[in-house]
Motif scaffolding. Structure first.
Motif, PDB file in Angstrom:
ATOM      1  N   SER A   7       0.813  -1.213   0.000  1.00 20.59           N
ATOM      2  CA  SER A   7       0.000   0.000   0.000  1.00 20.59           C
ATOM      3  C   SER A   7       0.843   1.258   0.000  1.00 20.59           C
ATOM      4  O   SER A   7       2.009   1.247   0.388  1.00 20.59           O
ATOM      5  CB  SER A   7      -0.948   0.008   1.205  1.00 20.59           C
ATOM      6  OG  SER A   7      -0.216  -0.021   2.404  1.00 20.59           O
ATOM      7  N   VAL A   8       0.212   2.331  -0.445  1.00 17.57           N
ATOM      8  CA  VAL A   8       0.741   3.681  -0.278  1.00 17.57           C
ATOM      9  C   VAL A   8      -0.356   4.467   0.418  1.00 17.57           C
ATOM     10  O   VAL A   8      -1.540   4.293   0.126  1.00 17.57           O
ATOM     11  CB  VAL A   8       1.138   4.350  -1.614  1.00 17.57           C
ATOM     12  CG1 VAL A   8       2.328   3.665  -2.256  1.00 17.57           C
ATOM     13  CG2 VAL A   8      -0.003   4.435  -2.584  1.00 17.57           C
ATOM     14  N   PHE A   9       0.038   5.289   1.378  1.00 12.38           N
ATOM     15  CA  PHE A   9      -0.921   6.133   2.074  1.00 12.38           C
ATOM     16  C   PHE A   9      -1.163   7.383   1.246  1.00 12.38           C
ATOM     17  O   PHE A   9      -0.212   8.044   0.822  1.00 12.38           O
ATOM     18  CB  PHE A   9      -0.396   6.517   3.460  1.00 12.38           C
ATOM     19  CG  PHE A   9      -0.271   5.349   4.386  1.00 12.38           C
ATOM     20  CD1 PHE A   9      -1.401   4.749   4.920  1.00 12.38           C
ATOM     21  CD2 PHE A   9       0.970   4.841   4.720  1.00 12.38           C
ATOM     22  CE1 PHE A   9      -1.295   3.663   5.775  1.00 12.38           C
ATOM     23  CE2 PHE A   9       1.088   3.757   5.573  1.00 12.38           C
ATOM     24  CZ  PHE A   9      -0.043   3.169   6.102  1.00 12.38           C
ATOM     25  N   VAL A  10      -2.424   7.691   0.991  1.00 15.78           N
ATOM     26  CA  VAL A  10      -2.767   8.844   0.158  1.00 15.78           C
ATOM     27  C   VAL A  10      -3.706   9.770   0.910  1.00 15.78           C
ATOM     28  O   VAL A  10      -4.514   9.331   1.722  1.00 15.78           O
ATOM     29  CB  VAL A  10      -3.391   8.398  -1.186  1.00 15.78           C
ATOM     30  CG1 VAL A  10      -2.409   7.552  -1.980  1.00 15.78           C
ATOM     31  CG2 VAL A  10      -4.687   7.640  -0.989  1.00 15.78           C
ATOM     32  N   GLY A  60      -5.753   7.925   7.392  1.00 13.49           N
ATOM     33  CA  GLY A  60      -6.584   8.206   8.557  1.00 13.49           C
ATOM     34  C   GLY A  60      -5.885   8.056   9.897  1.00 13.49           C
ATOM     35  O   GLY A  60      -6.189   8.768  10.841  1.00 13.49           O
ATOM     36  N   HIS A  61      -4.939   7.175   9.990  1.00 13.22           N
ATOM     37  CA  HIS A  61      -4.240   6.955  11.260  1.00 13.22           C
ATOM     38  C   HIS A  61      -3.121   7.983  11.406  1.00 13.22           C
ATOM     39  O   HIS A  61      -2.348   8.191  10.465  1.00 13.22           O
ATOM     40  CB  HIS A  61      -3.660   5.534  11.296  1.00 13.22           C
ATOM     41  CG  HIS A  61      -3.178   5.137  12.639  1.00 13.22           C
ATOM     42  ND1 HIS A  61      -1.988   5.582  13.161  1.00 13.22           N
ATOM     43  CD2 HIS A  61      -3.730   4.346  13.583  1.00 13.22           C
ATOM     44  CE1 HIS A  61      -1.821   5.075  14.355  1.00 13.22           C
ATOM     45  NE2 HIS A  61      -2.872   4.323  14.644  1.00 13.22           N
ATOM     46  N   PRO A  62      -3.012   8.640  12.567  1.00 10.36           N
ATOM     47  CA  PRO A  62      -1.980   9.672  12.753  1.00 10.36           C
ATOM     48  C   PRO A  62      -0.554   9.156  12.482  1.00 10.36           C
ATOM     49  O   PRO A  62       0.278   9.895  11.967  1.00 10.36           O
ATOM     50  CB  PRO A  62      -2.132  10.089  14.221  1.00 10.36           C
ATOM     51  CG  PRO A  62      -3.511   9.686  14.599  1.00 10.36           C
ATOM     52  CD  PRO A  62      -3.869   8.500  13.748  1.00 10.36           C
ATOM     53  N   ALA A  63      -0.285   7.919  12.796  1.00 12.36           N
ATOM     54  CA  ALA A  63       1.059   7.380  12.560  1.00 12.36           C
ATOM     55  C   ALA A  63       1.373   7.298  11.071  1.00 12.36           C
ATOM     56  O   ALA A  63       2.514   7.504  10.653  1.00 12.36           O
ATOM     57  CB  ALA A  63       1.201   6.005  13.203  1.00 12.36           C
ATOM     58  N   ALA A  64       0.364   7.017  10.257  1.00 22.91           N
ATOM     59  CA  ALA A  64       0.571   6.914   8.810  1.00 22.91           C
ATOM     60  C   ALA A  64       1.009   8.262   8.239  1.00 22.91           C
ATOM     61  O   ALA A  64       1.947   8.344   7.444  1.00 22.91           O
ATOM     62  CB  ALA A  64      -0.695   6.430   8.116  1.00 22.91           C
ATOM     63  N   ARG A  68       4.702   9.005   6.639  1.00 22.72           N
ATOM     64  CA  ARG A  68       4.785   9.461   5.256  1.00 22.72           C
ATOM     65  C   ARG A  68       5.459  10.828   5.178  1.00 22.72           C
ATOM     66  O   ARG A  68       6.342  11.058   4.349  1.00 22.72           O
ATOM     67  CB  ARG A  68       3.380   9.509   4.662  1.00 22.72           C
ATOM     68  CG  ARG A  68       3.374   9.808   3.182  1.00 22.72           C
ATOM     69  CD  ARG A  68       1.987   9.987   2.691  1.00 22.72           C
ATOM     70  NE  ARG A  68       1.424  11.192   3.300  1.00 22.72           N
ATOM     71  CZ  ARG A  68       0.276  11.711   2.963  1.00 22.72           C
ATOM     72  NH1 ARG A  68      -0.466  11.136   2.056  1.00 22.72           N
ATOM     73  NH2 ARG A  68      -0.165  12.799   3.542  1.00 22.72           N
ATOM     74  N   ASP A  69       5.057  11.763   6.044  1.00 24.05           N
ATOM     75  CA  ASP A  69       5.642  13.098   6.032  1.00 24.05           C
ATOM     76  C   ASP A  69       7.135  13.068   6.342  1.00 24.05           C
ATOM     77  O   ASP A  69       7.915  13.817   5.744  1.00 24.05           O
ATOM     78  CB  ASP A  69       4.916  14.014   7.016  1.00 24.05           C
ATOM     79  CG  ASP A  69       3.489  14.333   6.577  1.00 24.05           C
ATOM     80  OD1 ASP A  69       3.111  14.009   5.426  1.00 24.05           O
ATOM     81  OD2 ASP A  69       2.749  14.899   7.413  1.00 24.05           O
ATOM     82  N   ALA A  70       7.558  12.197   7.266  1.00 25.80           N
ATOM     83  CA  ALA A  70       8.982  12.074   7.605  1.00 25.80           C
ATOM     84  C   ALA A  70       9.784  11.549   6.419  1.00 25.80           C
ATOM     85  O   ALA A  70      10.901  12.014   6.158  1.00 25.80           O
ATOM     86  CB  ALA A  70       9.160  11.162   8.819  1.00 25.80           C
ATOM     87  N   GLY A 120       1.094  12.882  -1.567  1.00 22.44           N
ATOM     88  CA  GLY A 120       1.845  12.869  -0.325  1.00 22.44           C
ATOM     89  C   GLY A 120       3.035  11.946  -0.281  1.00 22.44           C
ATOM     90  O   GLY A 120       3.649  11.803   0.772  1.00 22.44           O
ATOM     91  N   ASN A 121       3.397  11.322  -1.404  1.00 23.26           N
ATOM     92  CA  ASN A 121       4.486  10.339  -1.400  1.00 23.26           C
ATOM     93  C   ASN A 121       5.534  10.643  -2.459  1.00 23.26           C
ATOM     94  O   ASN A 121       5.233  11.234  -3.491  1.00 23.26           O
ATOM     95  CB  ASN A 121       3.930   8.947  -1.719  1.00 23.26           C
ATOM     96  CG  ASN A 121       2.837   8.546  -0.773  1.00 23.26           C
ATOM     97  OD1 ASN A 121       3.061   8.297   0.395  1.00 23.26           O
ATOM     98  ND2 ASN A 121       1.614   8.495  -1.287  1.00 23.26           N
ATOM     99  N   LEU A 122       6.735  10.182  -2.194  1.00 26.14           N
ATOM    100  CA  LEU A 122       7.769  10.147  -3.209  1.00 26.14           C
ATOM    101  C   LEU A 122       7.835   8.712  -3.721  1.00 26.14           C
ATOM    102  O   LEU A 122       7.793   7.765  -2.939  1.00 26.14           O
ATOM    103  CB  LEU A 122       9.129  10.543  -2.628  1.00 26.14           C
ATOM    104  CG  LEU A 122       9.199  11.949  -2.026  1.00 26.14           C
ATOM    105  CD1 LEU A 122      10.605  12.209  -1.491  1.00 26.14           C
ATOM    106  CD2 LEU A 122       8.772  13.007  -3.019  1.00 26.14           C
TER     107      LEU A 122
END
Length: 130
Positions: A7-10, A60-64, A68-70, A120-122
């Motif tokens: 998966s990729v978080f979007v 939806g999950h704060p950790a995701a 991703r942002d990190a 939101g992803n590279l």
């Protein structure tokens, strides 16, 4: 054992579906409502419709989101996709307005490039070692 799904978080599933299908060229495999707003939304390569599915998963999950942002902050791609010719794909995607953070780069037996998926992803594209 084999990889069936990853998966990729979007941040927006509809936007991600458009980008991954209309720009990258994947095809939608599953689109099933989950809850009130989310979907079980997967795409596959048209070259391998029965192959590994990519889940366009909501953040939806704060950790995701933090994870991703990190990765983006540090310039680390979340996923890598194989292409036959990185330079040709770089030109094709660039003509479609895709923003690359790394132009094609020879790295020994492979060539890589990195782009922003607008969700939101590279993502890194690479040739496979021969």
């Amino acid at each position: 054992m084999k990889i069936h799904l990853t998966s990729v978080f979007v941040d927006d599933q509809a936007k991600a579906l458009r980008f991954y299908t209309e720009v990258l060229g994947f095809v939608k495999k599953h689109d099933v409502p989950v809850g009130e707003t989310d979907r079980w939304l997967t795409v596959v390569s048209p070259e391998e419709p029965g192959g590994t599915e990519l889940l366009l998963e909501p953040t939806g999950h704060p950790a995701a989101k933090a994870y991703r942002d990190a990765l983006v902050q540090d310039g680390i791609p979340l996923a890598q996709f194989a292409v036959d010719d990185v330079r040709a794909e770089y030109e094709r995607l660039g003509a479609l307005g895709v923003r690359f953070l790394q132009e094609p780069l020879d790295m020994g037996p492979v060539v890589t490039a990195v782009f922003d998926d607008t969700c939101g992803n590279l993502i890194q594209i690479a040739t496979q070692p021969r």
